[in-house]
Motif scaffolding. Structure first.
Motif, PDB file in Angstrom:
ATOM      1  N   ARG A  25     142.417 -26.162  82.354  1.00 16.81           N
ATOM      2  CA  ARG A  25     143.517 -25.427  82.842  1.00 16.81           C
ATOM      3  C   ARG A  25     143.521 -24.612  84.197  1.00 16.81           C
ATOM      4  N   HIS A  26     142.594 -23.855  84.427  1.00 17.85           N
ATOM      5  CA  HIS A  26     142.114 -23.072  85.677  1.00 17.85           C
ATOM      6  C   HIS A  26     142.155 -24.279  86.837  1.00 17.85           C
ATOM      7  N   PHE A  27     141.449 -25.116  86.597  1.00 19.95           N
ATOM      8  CA  PHE A  27     141.368 -26.377  87.697  1.00 19.95           C
ATOM      9  C   PHE A  27     142.586 -26.776  87.930  1.00 19.95           C
ATOM     10  N   ILE A  28     143.342 -27.550  86.873  1.00 22.22           N
ATOM     11  CA  ILE A  28     144.566 -28.399  87.097  1.00 22.22           C
ATOM     12  C   ILE A  28     145.601 -27.230  87.652  1.00 22.22           C
ATOM     13  N   SER A  29     145.643 -26.099  87.133  1.00 23.76           N
ATOM     14  CA  SER A  29     146.616 -25.079  87.863  1.00 23.76           C
ATOM     15  C   SER A  29     146.361 -25.173  89.347  1.00 23.76           C
ATOM     16  N   ARG A  30     145.167 -25.214  89.844  1.00 19.78           N
ATOM     17  CA  ARG A  30     145.014 -25.136  91.335  1.00 19.78           C
ATOM     18  C   ARG A  30     145.378 -26.362  91.861  1.00 19.78           C
ATOM     19  N   ILE A  31     145.425 -27.438  91.215  1.00 14.38           N
ATOM     20  CA  ILE A  31     146.011 -28.697  91.735  1.00 14.38           C
ATOM     21  C   ILE A  31     147.549 -28.516  91.746  1.00 14.38           C
ATOM     22  N   VAL A  32     148.111 -28.012  90.935  1.00 13.05           N
ATOM     23  CA  VAL A  32     149.457 -28.062  90.792  1.00 13.05           C
ATOM     24  C   VAL A  32     150.026 -27.028  91.813  1.00 13.05           C
ATOM     25  N   ARG A  33     149.253 -26.009  92.046  1.00 10.71           N
ATOM     26  CA  ARG A  33     149.720 -25.052  93.167  1.00 10.71           C
ATOM     27  C   ARG A  33     149.491 -25.512  94.377  1.00 10.71           C
ATOM     28  N   ASP A  34     148.587 -26.330  94.791  1.00 13.51           N
ATOM     29  CA  ASP A  34     148.420 -26.943  95.967  1.00 13.51           C
ATOM     30  C   ASP A  34     149.445 -28.152  96.159  1.00 13.51           C
ATOM     31  N   LEU A  35     149.842 -28.914  95.090  1.00 11.04           N
ATOM     32  CA  LEU A  35     150.963 -29.860  95.144  1.00 11.04           C
ATOM     33  C   LEU A  35     152.067 -29.348  95.313  1.00 11.04           C
ATOM     34  N   SER A  36     152.380 -28.005  94.596  1.00 11.17           N
ATOM     35  CA  SER A  36     153.794 -27.396  95.072  1.00 11.17           C
ATOM     36  C   SER A  36     153.720 -26.857  96.314  1.00 11.17           C
ATOM     37  N   ASN A  37     153.005 -26.282  96.991  1.00 10.87           N
ATOM     38  CA  ASN A  37     153.108 -26.206  98.184  1.00 10.87           C
ATOM     39  C   ASN A  37     152.949 -26.909  99.364  1.00 10.87           C
ATOM     40  N   LEU A  38     152.890 -28.257  98.988  1.00 13.17           N
ATOM     41  CA  LEU A  38     152.569 -29.473  99.993  1.00 13.17           C
ATOM     42  C   LEU A  38     153.946 -29.489 100.749  1.00 13.17           C
ATOM     43  N   LYS A  39     154.122 -28.718 101.834  1.00  7.22           N
ATOM     44  CA  LYS A  39     155.255 -28.621 102.523  1.00  7.22           C
ATOM     45  C   LYS A  39     154.932 -28.420 103.971  1.00  7.22           C
ATOM     46  N   PRO A  40     155.106 -29.716 104.760  1.00  6.17           N
ATOM     47  CA  PRO A  40     154.571 -29.769 106.151  1.00  6.17           C
ATOM     48  C   PRO A  40     155.616 -28.673 106.911  1.00  6.17           C
ATOM     49  N   SER A  41     155.393 -28.500 108.071  1.00  4.29           N
ATOM     50  CA  SER A  41     156.142 -27.591 109.136  1.00  4.29           C
ATOM     51  C   SER A  41     156.313 -28.498 110.377  1.00  4.29           C
ATOM     52  N   ILE A  42     157.489 -28.426 111.040  1.00  2.00           N
ATOM     53  CA  ILE A  42     157.538 -29.180 112.158  1.00  2.00           C
ATOM     54  C   ILE A  42     158.214 -28.140 113.319  1.00  2.00           C
ATOM     55  N   ALA A  43     157.681 -27.792 114.155  1.00  2.18           N
ATOM     56  CA  ALA A  43     158.185 -27.020 115.285  1.00  2.18           C
ATOM     57  C   ALA A  43     158.769 -27.663 116.606  1.00  2.18           C
ATOM     58  N   PHE A  44     159.879 -27.318 117.027  1.00  3.78           N
ATOM     59  CA  PHE A  44     160.435 -28.165 118.101  1.00  3.78           C
ATOM     60  C   PHE A  44     160.084 -27.060 119.357  1.00  3.78           C
ATOM     61  N   VAL A  45     159.477 -27.117 120.545  1.00  2.00           N
ATOM     62  CA  VAL A  45     158.924 -26.239 121.207  1.00  2.00           C
ATOM     63  C   VAL A  45     159.335 -27.025 122.682  1.00  2.00           C
TER      64      VAL A  45
END
Length: 680
Positions: A25-45
């Motif tokens: 569960r500890h290892f799978i929870s880390r995978i879930v956390r990483d997947l949940s935060n898999l949100k790229p960011s795009i900056a216009f400069v």
């Protein structure tokens, strides 16, 4: 990176957690956390007046959300979150500076300016300090007594309007100028103390969650706003550099590109905006694009940056129907000059005709303007690059780890069910024996990990020494020149020195050293695997599971990150101004010393990044392996309960369902192929 795949993996992983032991569960929870935060960011400069805000409106489909009639509009970093992991889809948070953050802004700005010093930078720190003080003064005048209580705090608005946004991120009137500030207007009320704005939306027309960032202009008359833009660059994954077709690739633009290289930033695409304002239409735009590509190649030695073109004004009309400044003949002429966009337009019109409602002339014209604007092409380019990039690899690696657990659980539950049905199966050993075996295996892994890391550090320490010697020798040869004729003392202004061979050699060195580390690491992991399995086979009644082999793919697929080598080393040593500080005879020695230091820093970054990445991958392999072993030992113990057969059947059915669902998300062969290609 399919959003459906990401969500499905999170759902399946949550189901797996309900049937796993604590270690798993500890290892799978880390995978879930990483997947949940898999949100790229795009900056216009880019520079002010390049049309960033209106371009972002078209890119996000938010029409007039970011006003573009205020110059400058954006005075702070504005993050627009689409499909945020928290689930929030409206409102905003505004974070305020405190005194420490203001001072940090000044200090970090000094570091960035020192990367590419020129004769204009010598006075900038003093000016920025003055502007920070001016920001504080304006904020005190606008906010009165509440000023000191707001520093370091934040405002959270459940609902947000454009007027609300203007209070926090718009410049507004200057209250220090007599009669210039309207007391009845609160535009820009908090802007001087606002460090960052975060605005929330639903996912909209994007295929996965992402953040779009609007930044102040990099050539803003107020240097403090330029510093804010530059310092935020490190926070994003993808960059859209917006150039104006009227003044594409100025000196300020080139300096921005060099800085982005120096900061080892992610993927970049250039968008040439305002092509609708060129007198020669598509022909002029084509020439501008060719000039930009040539300028990037000449300045950066890099032709891999894609250059797109379009018009935020056309996108604005397409979204709002506002025909101000729109020439429909020019839009159609643009489409005719670009066959791929013309095909998109014609295919889209055919699709509209097949729809249930009547087709209007205005609807067709607005659709044509959106295609010609280049915004659909930009969205496709960005989302494809993110889909096929490192985040796709991260998604597939997560799938592989989950699938490995699922296959292991399926084999264990199948064996457990078979053991219950087989009366001749010997009784399992006690839980205490299982705990002792697992403790011994953990001790083995810890000892071996220490040895692996120590060996890796020896190899990388040697790499660091060899790289320093290589840098010193190569830089000396380039800077001092053939026969002692240094190019720095030649007549002319700015001098560019060629360090490409040195970069190539540094890349070879880090690839060679990490290959040695990787092979030694795999050898030691194989030893751990063999010793662990020998210990398990020694247990009475042990039945060998089919998935008992260590999954070393995270290490096998490792390749060193060499993006630090893209860092620009542009020596802008003008003898006429430098000689005012030092004698001409010292120019070469000073330049050599400065450049050696910069390349040594690059070498340090290469080594440190390699060590960090290898260590993380090693820990991933071993954490995963220990979780698998814990599962095997847990299922080894028998059950004396009368309903043992029913419970075993339920566990097997659940494991089978999870395995089937994971197989429907990705194909195992495709995963192996893609990750192997990525490693190569």
């Amino acid at each position: 990176m399919s959003e459906n795949n990401r969500r499905e993996l999170i759902r399946i992983a949550d189901d797996m957690n309900g049937a796993s032991n604590e270690e798993t569960r500890h290892f799978i929870s880390r995978i879930v956390r990483d997947l949940s935060n898999l949100k790229p960011s795009i900056a216009f400069v880019g520079q002010i007046k390049a049309g960033k805000s209106r371009l972002i409106n078209g890119f996000t489909g938010q029409a007039e959300y970011l006003p573009s009639d205020v110059n400058p509009w954006t005075t702070v970093i504005t993050d627009m979150h689409f499909g945020h992991p928290s689930g929030r889809t409206e409102g905003a948070e505004f974070h305020f500076f405190d005194n420490r953050q203001w001072q940090s802004l000044i200090a970090e700005g000094e570091e960035l300016r020192n990367m590419f010093p020129d004769d204009e930078d010598s006075y900038k720190r003093e000016m920025i300090e003055e502007q920070v003080e001016a920001m504080k003064t304006r904020a005190k005048l606008r906010l009165g007594e509440s000023y000191k209580h707001l520093l370091g705090q934040h405002h959270d608005l459940e609902k947000l309007t454009t007027d609300d946004l203007a209070r926090y991120v718009c410049a507004g009137d200057d209250p220090t100028e007599e009669n210039a500030h309207d007391p009845g207007s609160d535009r820009g009320l908090y802007s001087d103390i606002t460090r960052k704005a975060e605005v929330y939306f639903d996912i909209g027309h994007f295929p996965f969650p992402l953040t779009v960032t609007d930044t102040p202009g990099v050539n803003d008359p107020l240097l403090i706003r330029e510093e804010i833009s530059r310092q935020y660059l490190k926070e994003s994954d993808f960059f859209v550099v917006v150039l104006s077709a009227h003044q594409a690739l100025s000196r300020a633009d080139l300096k921005l590109f060099r800085l982005m290289q120096a900061l080892e930033l992610g993927q970049i695409v250039v968008f040439i905006n305002r092509v609708d304002e060129l007198g020669g239409g598509a022909e002029d735009a084509s020439k501008v694009r060719a000039d930009v590509m040539e300028g990037l190649e000449r300045a950066l030695g890099n032709s891999d940056i894609d250059v797109l073109m379009g018009s935020a004004q056309w996108a604005h009309y397409a979204l709002t129907g506002d025909e101000t400044g729109i020439n429909h003949d020019e839009v159609l002429a643009w489409l005719r000059a670009h066959p791929e966009q013309m095909k998109q337009y014609l295919d889209g019109v055919e699709e509209i005709k097949q729809g249930p409602g009547p087709i209007s002339r205005e609807g067709v014209l607005r659709f044509a303007a959106m295609i010609a604007s280049g915004l659909p092409d930009l969205r496709r380019h960005v989302t494809r690059a993110l889909t096929e990039g490192p985040r796709d690899e991260q998604l597939r690696m997560a799938w592989q780890h989950l699938n490995s657990f699922a296959q292991g659980e399926l084999e264990r539950t199948k064996a457990h069910l078979r053991a219950i049905e087989d009366e001749s199966t010997p009784a399992a050993e006690s839980a205490n024996e299982n705990d002792k075996t697992l403790t011994d295996l953990r001790t083995l892994v810890t000892q071996k990990t220490t040895e692996i890391v120590s060996d890796m550090d020896d190899v990388l320490a040697n790499l660091r020494g060899v790289m320093d010697d290589t840098v010193a020798e190569a830089v000396s040869a380039v800077v001092r020149g053939q026969n002692g004729d240094s190019p720095l003392l030649a007549k002319g202004g700015e001098t560019e020195l060629n360090f490409t061979p040195l970069r190539d050699r540094m890349r070879e060195l880090v690839q060679g050293a990490t290959q040695v580390v990787r092979q030694r690491m795999l050898s030691e992991l194989y030893t751990i695997d063999m010793q662990s399995n020998a210990a398990l086979r020694a247990l009475p009644g042990w039945q060998e599971p089919s998935d008992n082999r260590m999954n070393t793919s995270a290490v096998r697929w490792f390749r060193p990150d060499t993006t630090a080598l893209t860092r620009g080393i542009t020596v802008e040593l003008r003898v006429n101004w430098l000689s005012r500080l030092i004698s001409r005879k010292s120019v070469v020695a000073r330049a050599e010393r400065m450049i050696v230091q910069e390349f040594e820093m690059i070498g340090d970054d290469l080594v440190d990044t390699a060590r960090s990445d290898l260590t993380e991958r090693l820990n991933t392999v071993l954490d995963h392996y220990l979780a698998l072993l814990a599962g095997h030992l847990e299922h080894r113990a028998g059950s004396g309960e009368t309903n043992a057969r029913a419970e075993a059947q339920v566990a097997f059915d659940l494991a089978q369902r999870i395995t089937d669902e994971l197989g429907a998300v990705f194909d195992a062969g495709d995963i192996e192929k893609r990750l192997t290609e990525a490693a190569e």
